[in-house]
Design a protein around this motif. Structure first.
Motif, PDB file in Angstrom:
ATOM      1  N   GLN A  16      49.103  35.800  52.508  1.00  0.00           N
ATOM      2  CA  GLN A  16      50.452  35.823  53.083  1.00  0.00           C
ATOM      3  C   GLN A  16      50.849  37.135  53.779  1.00  0.00           C
ATOM      4  O   GLN A  16      51.627  37.922  53.244  1.00  0.00           O
ATOM      5  N   ARG A  17      50.298  37.379  54.945  1.00  0.00           N
ATOM      6  CA  ARG A  17      50.647  38.523  55.809  1.00  0.00           C
ATOM      7  C   ARG A  17      50.315  39.886  55.210  1.00  0.00           C
ATOM      8  O   ARG A  17      50.917  40.885  55.580  1.00  0.00           O
ATOM      9  N   ASN A  18      49.432  39.956  54.272  1.00  0.00           N
ATOM     10  CA  ASN A  18      49.003  41.221  53.697  1.00  0.00           C
ATOM     11  C   ASN A  18      47.709  41.670  54.361  1.00  0.00           C
ATOM     12  O   ASN A  18      46.970  40.877  54.940  1.00  0.00           O
ATOM     13  N   SER A  19      47.425  42.950  54.251  1.00  0.00           N
ATOM     14  CA  SER A  19      46.194  43.497  54.792  1.00  0.00           C
ATOM     15  C   SER A  19      45.021  43.154  53.889  1.00  0.00           C
ATOM     16  O   SER A  19      45.173  43.062  52.670  1.00  0.00           O
ATOM     17  N   LEU A  20      43.871  42.986  54.497  1.00  0.00           N
ATOM     18  CA  LEU A  20      42.648  42.712  53.758  1.00  0.00           C
ATOM     19  C   LEU A  20      41.711  43.905  53.854  1.00  0.00           C
ATOM     20  O   LEU A  20      41.675  44.583  54.874  1.00  0.00           O
ATOM     21  N   LYS A  21      40.965  44.133  52.790  1.00  0.00           N
ATOM     22  CA  LYS A  21      39.869  45.103  52.806  1.00  0.00           C
ATOM     23  C   LYS A  21      38.593  44.296  52.690  1.00  0.00           C
ATOM     24  O   LYS A  21      38.433  43.500  51.753  1.00  0.00           O
ATOM     25  N   ILE A  22      37.697  44.483  53.642  1.00  0.00           N
ATOM     26  CA  ILE A  22      36.448  43.731  53.674  1.00  0.00           C
ATOM     27  C   ILE A  22      35.286  44.699  53.541  1.00  0.00           C
ATOM     28  O   ILE A  22      35.167  45.635  54.327  1.00  0.00           O
ATOM     29  N   HIS A  23      34.458  44.471  52.526  1.00  0.00           N
ATOM     30  CA  HIS A  23      33.291  45.306  52.287  1.00  0.00           C
ATOM     31  C   HIS A  23      32.045  44.489  52.641  1.00  0.00           C
ATOM     32  O   HIS A  23      31.702  43.544  51.938  1.00  0.00           O
ATOM     33  N   ASP A  24      31.413  44.855  53.741  1.00  0.00           N
ATOM     34  CA  ASP A  24      30.186  44.205  54.195  1.00  0.00           C
ATOM     35  C   ASP A  24      29.024  44.931  53.511  1.00  0.00           C
ATOM     36  O   ASP A  24      28.786  46.096  53.766  1.00  0.00           O
ATOM     37  N   TYR A  25      28.329  44.251  52.593  1.00  0.00           N
ATOM     38  CA  TYR A  25      27.327  44.962  51.823  1.00  0.00           C
ATOM     39  C   TYR A  25      25.917  44.396  51.883  1.00  0.00           C
ATOM     40  O   TYR A  25      24.988  44.985  51.340  1.00  0.00           O
ATOM     41  N   ASN A  26      25.723  43.254  52.530  1.00  0.00           N
ATOM     42  CA  ASN A  26      24.390  42.668  52.515  1.00  0.00           C
ATOM     43  C   ASN A  26      24.261  41.629  53.624  1.00  0.00           C
ATOM     44  O   ASN A  26      25.226  41.313  54.314  1.00  0.00           O
ATOM     45  N   ASP A  28      22.325  37.682  54.093  1.00  0.00           N
ATOM     46  CA  ASP A  28      21.584  36.647  53.386  1.00  0.00           C
ATOM     47  C   ASP A  28      20.313  36.280  54.154  1.00  0.00           C
ATOM     48  O   ASP A  28      20.031  36.841  55.213  1.00  0.00           O
ATOM     49  N   ILE A  29      19.571  35.338  53.617  1.00  0.00           N
ATOM     50  CA  ILE A  29      18.279  34.989  54.219  1.00  0.00           C
ATOM     51  C   ILE A  29      18.417  34.338  55.594  1.00  0.00           C
ATOM     52  O   ILE A  29      17.450  34.236  56.330  1.00  0.00           O
ATOM     53  N   TYR A  30      19.625  33.928  55.951  1.00  0.00           N
ATOM     54  CA  TYR A  30      19.876  33.313  57.248  1.00  0.00           C
ATOM     55  C   TYR A  30      20.461  34.294  58.252  1.00  0.00           C
ATOM     56  O   TYR A  30      20.854  33.915  59.346  1.00  0.00           O
ATOM     57  N   GLY A  31      20.572  35.566  57.864  1.00  0.00           N
ATOM     58  CA  GLY A  31      21.088  36.590  58.763  1.00  0.00           C
ATOM     59  C   GLY A  31      22.606  36.700  58.778  1.00  0.00           C
ATOM     60  O   GLY A  31      23.162  37.404  59.606  1.00  0.00           O
ATOM     61  N   ARG A  32      23.281  36.016  57.854  1.00  0.00           N
ATOM     62  CA  ARG A  32      24.744  36.091  57.783  1.00  0.00           C
ATOM     63  C   ARG A  32      25.168  37.268  56.914  1.00  0.00           C
ATOM     64  O   ARG A  32      24.503  37.586  55.931  1.00  0.00           O
ATOM     65  N   ASN A  33      26.271  37.900  57.269  1.00  0.00           N
ATOM     66  CA  ASN A  33      26.800  39.004  56.470  1.00  0.00           C
ATOM     67  C   ASN A  33      27.398  38.475  55.173  1.00  0.00           C
ATOM     68  O   ASN A  33      27.998  37.400  55.147  1.00  0.00           O
ATOM     69  N   VAL A  34      27.221  39.239  54.105  1.00  0.00           N
ATOM     70  CA  VAL A  34      27.804  38.922  52.800  1.00  0.00           C
ATOM     71  C   VAL A  34      28.897  39.955  52.542  1.00  0.00           C
ATOM     72  O   VAL A  34      28.648  41.149  52.598  1.00  0.00           O
ATOM     73  N   TRP A  35      30.103  39.487  52.271  1.00  0.00           N
ATOM     74  CA  TRP A  35      31.261  40.358  52.139  1.00  0.00           C
ATOM     75  C   TRP A  35      31.943  40.178  50.798  1.00  0.00           C
ATOM     76  O   TRP A  35      31.940  39.107  50.216  1.00  0.00           O
ATOM     77  N   ASP A  36      32.589  41.251  50.350  1.00  0.00           N
ATOM     78  CA  ASP A  36      33.588  41.182  49.294  1.00  0.00           C
ATOM     79  C   ASP A  36      34.926  41.371  49.988  1.00  0.00           C
ATOM     80  O   ASP A  36      35.073  42.263  50.825  1.00  0.00           O
ATOM     81  N   ILE A  37      35.899  40.533  49.671  1.00  0.00           N
ATOM     82  CA  ILE A  37      37.196  40.583  50.340  1.00  0.00           C
ATOM     83  C   ILE A  37      38.290  40.819  49.299  1.00  0.00           C
ATOM     84  O   ILE A  37      38.365  40.112  48.288  1.00  0.00           O
TER      85      ILE A  37
END
Length: 54
Positions: A16-26, A28-37
């Motif tokens: 609901q209109r708040n800021s997000l912090k996204i940590h890109d740390y890995n 996967d085997i398909y080349g997609r980024n894995v994030w903690d949000i």
């Protein structure tokens, strides 16, 4: 996805209109980024799991 709409509704309530912090740390085997949000120090994936959305 089976719980796609429920997960979307929960996510909208958390973010609901708040800021997000996204940590890109890995990549996967398909080349997609894995994030903690985070939104206001709330770990989004954990909240979705607790509510049975993922």
């Amino acid at each position: 996805m089976t719980y796609g709409e429920e997960a979307k509704q929960v996510l909208v309530k958390i973010v609901q209109r708040n800021s997000l912090k996204i940590h890109d740390y890995n990549e996967d085997i398909y080349g997609r980024n894995v994030w903690d949000i985070y939104c206001n120090d709330i770990f989004i994936q954990e909240q979705l799991l607790k509510r049975g959305c993922i």
